[in-house]
Enzyme design. Structure first.
Site, PDB file in Angstrom:
ATOM      1  N   ASP A  31      36.263 102.416  11.622  1.00 36.22           N
ATOM      2  CA  ASP A  31      35.540 102.034  12.839  1.00 36.22           C
ATOM      3  C   ASP A  31      36.518 101.686  13.956  1.00 36.22           C
ATOM      4  OD1 ASP A  31      33.215 102.379  11.469  1.00 36.22           O
ATOM      5  OD2 ASP A  31      32.785 100.244  11.182  1.00 36.22           O
ATOM      6  N   TYR A  32      37.605 101.044  13.597  1.00 40.66           N
ATOM      7  CA  TYR A  32      38.600 100.642  14.605  1.00 40.66           C
ATOM      8  C   TYR A  32      39.206 101.879  15.278  1.00 40.66           C
ATOM      9  CZ  TYR A  32      42.933  98.834  16.610  1.00 40.66           C
ATOM     10  OH  TYR A  32      43.957  98.533  17.471  1.00 40.66           O
ATOM     11  N   PHE A  34      37.975 104.856  15.435  1.00 42.43           N
ATOM     12  CA  PHE A  34      36.938 105.542  16.213  1.00 42.43           C
ATOM     13  C   PHE A  34      36.783 104.877  17.579  1.00 42.43           C
ATOM     14  CE2 PHE A  34      32.665 106.201  17.758  1.00 42.43           C
ATOM     15  CZ  PHE A  34      32.423 107.556  17.519  1.00 42.43           C
ATOM     16  N   ASP A  35      36.731 103.535  17.590  1.00 41.48           N
ATOM     17  CA  ASP A  35      36.548 102.802  18.847  1.00 41.48           C
ATOM     18  C   ASP A  35      37.727 103.035  19.798  1.00 41.48           C
ATOM     19  OD1 ASP A  35      34.153 101.825  17.999  1.00 41.48           O
ATOM     20  OD2 ASP A  35      34.946  99.910  17.297  1.00 41.48           O
ATOM     21  N   GLU A 111       8.922 116.433  -0.701  1.00 42.32           N
ATOM     22  CA  GLU A 111       9.758 115.585   0.152  1.00 42.32           C
ATOM     23  C   GLU A 111       9.182 114.173   0.164  1.00 42.32           C
ATOM     24  OE1 GLU A 111      10.402 117.609   4.055  1.00 42.32           O
ATOM     25  OE2 GLU A 111       9.234 119.193   3.089  1.00 42.32           O
ATOM     26  N   LYS A 113       7.880 110.811   1.789  1.00 39.33           N
ATOM     27  CA  LYS A 113       7.189 110.504   3.039  1.00 39.33           C
ATOM     28  C   LYS A 113       7.745 109.182   3.569  1.00 39.33           C
ATOM     29  CE  LYS A 113       2.553 110.175   5.005  1.00 39.33           C
ATOM     30  NZ  LYS A 113       2.717 108.904   5.725  1.00 39.33           N
ATOM     31  N   ASP A 115       8.272 106.108   6.132  1.00 37.96           N
ATOM     32  CA  ASP A 115       7.344 105.342   6.957  1.00 37.96           C
ATOM     33  C   ASP A 115       8.041 104.923   8.248  1.00 37.96           C
ATOM     34  OD1 ASP A 115       4.966 104.206   7.615  1.00 37.96           O
ATOM     35  OD2 ASP A 115       5.181 102.431   6.371  1.00 37.96           O
ATOM     36  N   TYR A 222      12.279 116.983   8.916  1.00 35.06           N
ATOM     37  CA  TYR A 222      11.598 117.569   7.757  1.00 35.06           C
ATOM     38  C   TYR A 222      10.853 118.872   8.016  1.00 35.06           C
ATOM     39  CZ  TYR A 222       7.713 114.923   9.871  1.00 35.06           C
ATOM     40  OH  TYR A 222       6.789 114.416  10.736  1.00 35.06           O
ATOM     41  N   LYS A 309      -0.012 109.388  -1.699  1.00 35.83           N
ATOM     42  CA  LYS A 309       0.350 108.033  -1.289  1.00 35.83           C
ATOM     43  C   LYS A 309       0.601 107.152  -2.522  1.00 35.83           C
ATOM     44  CE  LYS A 309       0.392 106.844   2.425  1.00 35.83           C
ATOM     45  NZ  LYS A 309      -0.565 106.473   3.478  1.00 35.83           N
ATOM     46  N   CYS A 403       2.692  63.541   5.019  1.00 37.98           N
ATOM     47  CA  CYS A 403       3.936  64.310   5.058  1.00 37.98           C
ATOM     48  C   CYS A 403       4.661  64.193   3.715  1.00 37.98           C
ATOM     49  CB  CYS A 403       4.827  63.789   6.181  1.00 37.98           C
ATOM     50  SG  CYS A 403       6.447  64.607   6.240  1.00 37.98           S
ATOM     51  N   CYS A 406       8.097  62.094   4.413  1.00 43.13           N
ATOM     52  CA  CYS A 406       8.148  60.691   4.860  1.00 43.13           C
ATOM     53  C   CYS A 406       6.862  59.925   4.622  1.00 43.13           C
ATOM     54  CB  CYS A 406       8.510  60.625   6.342  1.00 43.13           C
ATOM     55  SG  CYS A 406       7.213  61.279   7.428  1.00 43.13           S
ATOM     56  N   CYS A 421       3.466  66.545  11.213  1.00 47.30           N
ATOM     57  CA  CYS A 421       3.902  65.177  10.956  1.00 47.30           C
ATOM     58  C   CYS A 421       4.391  64.607  12.285  1.00 47.30           C
ATOM     59  CB  CYS A 421       5.033  65.161   9.933  1.00 47.30           C
ATOM     60  SG  CYS A 421       5.858  63.555   9.797  1.00 47.30           S
ATOM     61  N   CYS A 427      11.234  61.073  10.027  1.00 51.63           N
ATOM     62  CA  CYS A 427      11.041  62.147   9.039  1.00 51.63           C
ATOM     63  C   CYS A 427      12.354  62.923   8.896  1.00 51.63           C
ATOM     64  CB  CYS A 427       9.920  63.074   9.497  1.00 51.63           C
ATOM     65  SG  CYS A 427       9.474  64.328   8.290  1.00 51.63           S
TER      66      CYS A 427
END
Length: 665
Positions: A31-32, A34-35, A111, A113, A115, A222, A309, A403, A406, A421, A427
């Site tokens: 990542d370094y 790439f940045d 495939e 499904k 969500d 898909y 499903k 409560c 307390c 409370c 408390c």
């Protein structure tokens, strides 16, 4: 190598790294690194605007503001899918296929499904030209600028792609990213999102594409639709889409008969919780595109495809007890303590019961066998009781009246769901909560002191209120768990440095109900010192800009309490700032005169405090919340979604950091 050649080479290299990371899940660079390369490209592009390219990887950060999403008619209608819930339903479907096609040997593509939110993306000559939501299937909203920020969506294709086609997919939010977003929201006091699917769907309609770019969305493709596609089956189409650069799930499978379809369903019904995304079923398609064309469509569904499903995973376990948690504001939340049970890949021991109304609605009783499910939610919930096995001896649940921390009598205000409370100063969870508020970054910003350490200090009798923090000694800290010498030094240093925090932040840190950061600043500027504010009457206070009667009464109540008076007296002796530091006027222009600006989020070039100061320096007024009186919302990173949604609804102008700076400069 010329500058243009270097820019082109960097773009090609970064696009390849993006593909490896976001599509293949196989990064070949840190990542370094790439940045570093991305920043190099950004610098070159800024220095040479003549080589600008909207498809450059630097443009993935978004920034376009879309006030109204254009409605677009789909080139090819997006149909829904018929649902099935059993093997019998699928066998009936296959019989209908055979009736239409004759006695032929059918292959199926299976495939998962996913969500999420459906999307149709159009490519022309290998370039992304348009992305449209499903809408009603006939037409949807053009969300191209938002889709371009999703790094698993290719901007340019490779290989032997058709001249023009649409590819359908699902915009999803992986579990890890969803949990990270919710954690960040909770850290800034915002309500978390309920589930990944709704969050992904809502992301597509955000007005600022820069906000979409910050969300870890993915696009799983898909289905391809168009003319002269160059393949003759659904499964080959998926393989081609991968070759062109799309992220197509590799779990799809070619089934030679319906029994292999059943095997695919059985496997993923058991293993779907190992996936990083939400799945709610399997989509089965006739593999041959020729047969698909022959079968055609009903008014709602393709005849050649069906969704199976999965049942929402549900388990039965025993309710062992109900406990009651006390929040920082005194709100009570009942919690079901369950016999530990495996559910959707995790061990579930607890589930929220929300409030007294929910307990009464379920008629839930300790000892009951309860049904628990996750469904599309991350948090387990009790959805019912197995009354058939309930012993007659089980007693009806009576909501607590005192409560649990307390012993104070609980109060439920008319029109509210929760009990409270009111023992604010006695408390334990409320006491710890006030100290935790006192130390936060926007308040006293005490380094070396976190929420867990506050609880540790309180439980060991070292602090009972925030004034006690300033009397802590090193030898007291060294006796605590996980508190070494260096940690103790850092904590004491942080406490000492907090004495320099200006009056307006000290006032906010006191935790007066309804007095947020902006209100505290207004009161500090108006009254100049805590002594003058403490003597103000209700009528005087409501005359202050944006201070209503509810806030004024809360301030008066706070300063009428003897414990608060004593704490403030002590804090003065420790050297905290209770008088406003007078500053010379910093007004430099009247560009924002008469304008109310709300600032929200984190910014790169200025801190939020600097931005608020800049608003005042240019004649503007800082707003504390979005309302019809707000003129601008300056939106930064990690901004709470409620503000963005309200601003959008009210039609308020939304600016990013650069747009705001351009305006005042």
């Amino acid at each position: 190598m010329t500058t243009q050649e270097k820019i082109t080479a960097l773009r090609e290299e970064l696009n390849l790294h993006n593909y490896n990371y976001y599509v293949l899940d196989n990064p070949t660079i840190s990542d370094y690194d790439f940045d570093i390369k991305l920043k190099e490209l950004e610098s070159l592009e800024q220095a040479h605007p003549e080589f600008f390219d909207v498809d450059s990887p630097t443009q993935r950060v978004g920034g376009m503001i879309t006030k109204n999403f254009t409605t677009v008619v789909h080139d090819h209608r997006m149909y829904s899918l018929e649902n099935s819930y059993s093997k019998e339903d699928l066998l009936d479907w296959e019989q209908r296929l055979q009736k239409n096609l004759g006695d032929v040997q059918l292959e199926y593509t299976c495939e998962l499904k996913y969500d999420g939110a459906s999307i149709s993306i159009t490519y022309e000559n290998g370039e992304l030209v348009r992305a449209v939501t499903r809408g009603d299937g006939i037409q949807g909203d053009d969300v191209t600028s938002n889709i371009r920020t999703i790094r698993s969506v290719p901007i340019k294709l490779k290989g032997d792609f058709p001249v023009r086609f649409d590819i359908r997919g699902e915009i999803v939010l992986p579990f890890a990213g969803f949990e990270k977003m919710n954690q960040e929201l909770m850290e800034i006091g915002e309500a978390p999102y309920s589930n990944p699917r709704n969050t992904a769907s809502g992301s597509l309609k955000l007005q600022n594409s820069a906000e979409v770019a910050k969300r870890p969305l993915e696009c799983l493709l898909y289905y391809i639709v168009g003319q002269d596609l160059g393949f003759e089956s659904q499964f080959k189409g998926l393989e081609k889409a991968r070759e062109w650069g799309f992220k197509v799930p590799v779990v799809s499978q070619l089934a030679n008969n319906i029994d292999e379809v059943f095997a695919f369903i059985a496997y993923w019904d058991e293993h779907r919780h190992e996936l990083p995304y939400e799945t709610d079923g399997v989509v089965i398609k006739v593999n041959s595109l020729h047969y698909q064309e022959e079968l055609g469509y009903t008014s709602k569904f393709p005849r050649w495809a069906i969704a199976y499903k999965f049942k929402a995973e549900q388990v039965e376990t025993r309710l062992n007890s109900i406990s009651y948690q006390v929040g920082r504001t005194g709100a009570i939340t009942p919690v079901a303590n369950l016999e530990p049970v495996q559910l959707a890949g995790t061990i579930v021991k607890r589930a929220s019961l929300h409030n007294a109304d929910q307990i009464a609605k379920l008629d839930i009783r300790v000892g009951d066998m309860v049904y628990v499910e996750k469904g599309g939610e991350i948090i387990p919930k009790i959805v019912g009781i197995d009354l058939g096995v309930r012993p007659e001896s089980l007693e009806r649940t009576i909501y607590i009246k005192e409560c649990p921390e307390c012993g104070s009598k609980l109060v439920r205000n008319e029109g509210e769901a929760q009990h409270y409370c009111l023992n604010t100063y006695g408390c334990p969870p409320q006491i710890a909560g006030r100290i935790q508020h006192f130390i936060t970054r926007k308040a006293m910003d005490i380094d070396g002191l976190g929420e867990e350490t506050v609880v540790l200090l309180y439980k060991n009798g070292l602090v009972e209120n925030y004034a006690d923090l300033y009397e802590l000694k090193k030898e007291q800290l060294l006796g605590l768990e996980r508190m070494g010498e260096k940690s103790a030094d850092n904590l004491l240093k942080g406490i000492e440095m907090s004495k320099q925090v200006p009056f307006e932040r000290v006032l906010y840190a006191l935790g007066i109900r309804f007095v947020g950061e902006t209100v505290a600043k207004k009161l500090a500027i108006h009254y100049k010192s805590i002594d003058v504010l403490a003597q103000a009457s209700l009528m005087e206070m409501v005359m202050v800009d944006e201070i209503g009667e509810r806030i004024a009464q809360s301030v008066i109540d706070f300063f009428s309490n003897e414990k608060n008076k004593e704490n403030i007296k002590r804090l003065k002796t420790y050297g905290l700032q209770f008088v406003l530091e007078e500053k010379e006027s910093t007004v430099v222009s009247e560009i924002l005169k008469g304008k109310t600006v709300v600032v929200s989020g984190v910014f790169l070039k200025m801190s939020r405090d600097e931005m608020k100061q800049a608003i005042e320096d240019n004649g503007g007024k800082n707003g504390s919340s979005i309302s019809s009186k707000t003129d601008y919302l300056v939106a930064g990173d990690k901004m709470g979604p409620s503000k963005l949604e309200k601003a959008t609804k009210l039609g308020i102008t939304i600016l990013n950091e650069d747009e705001f700076l351009s305006m005042i400069q």
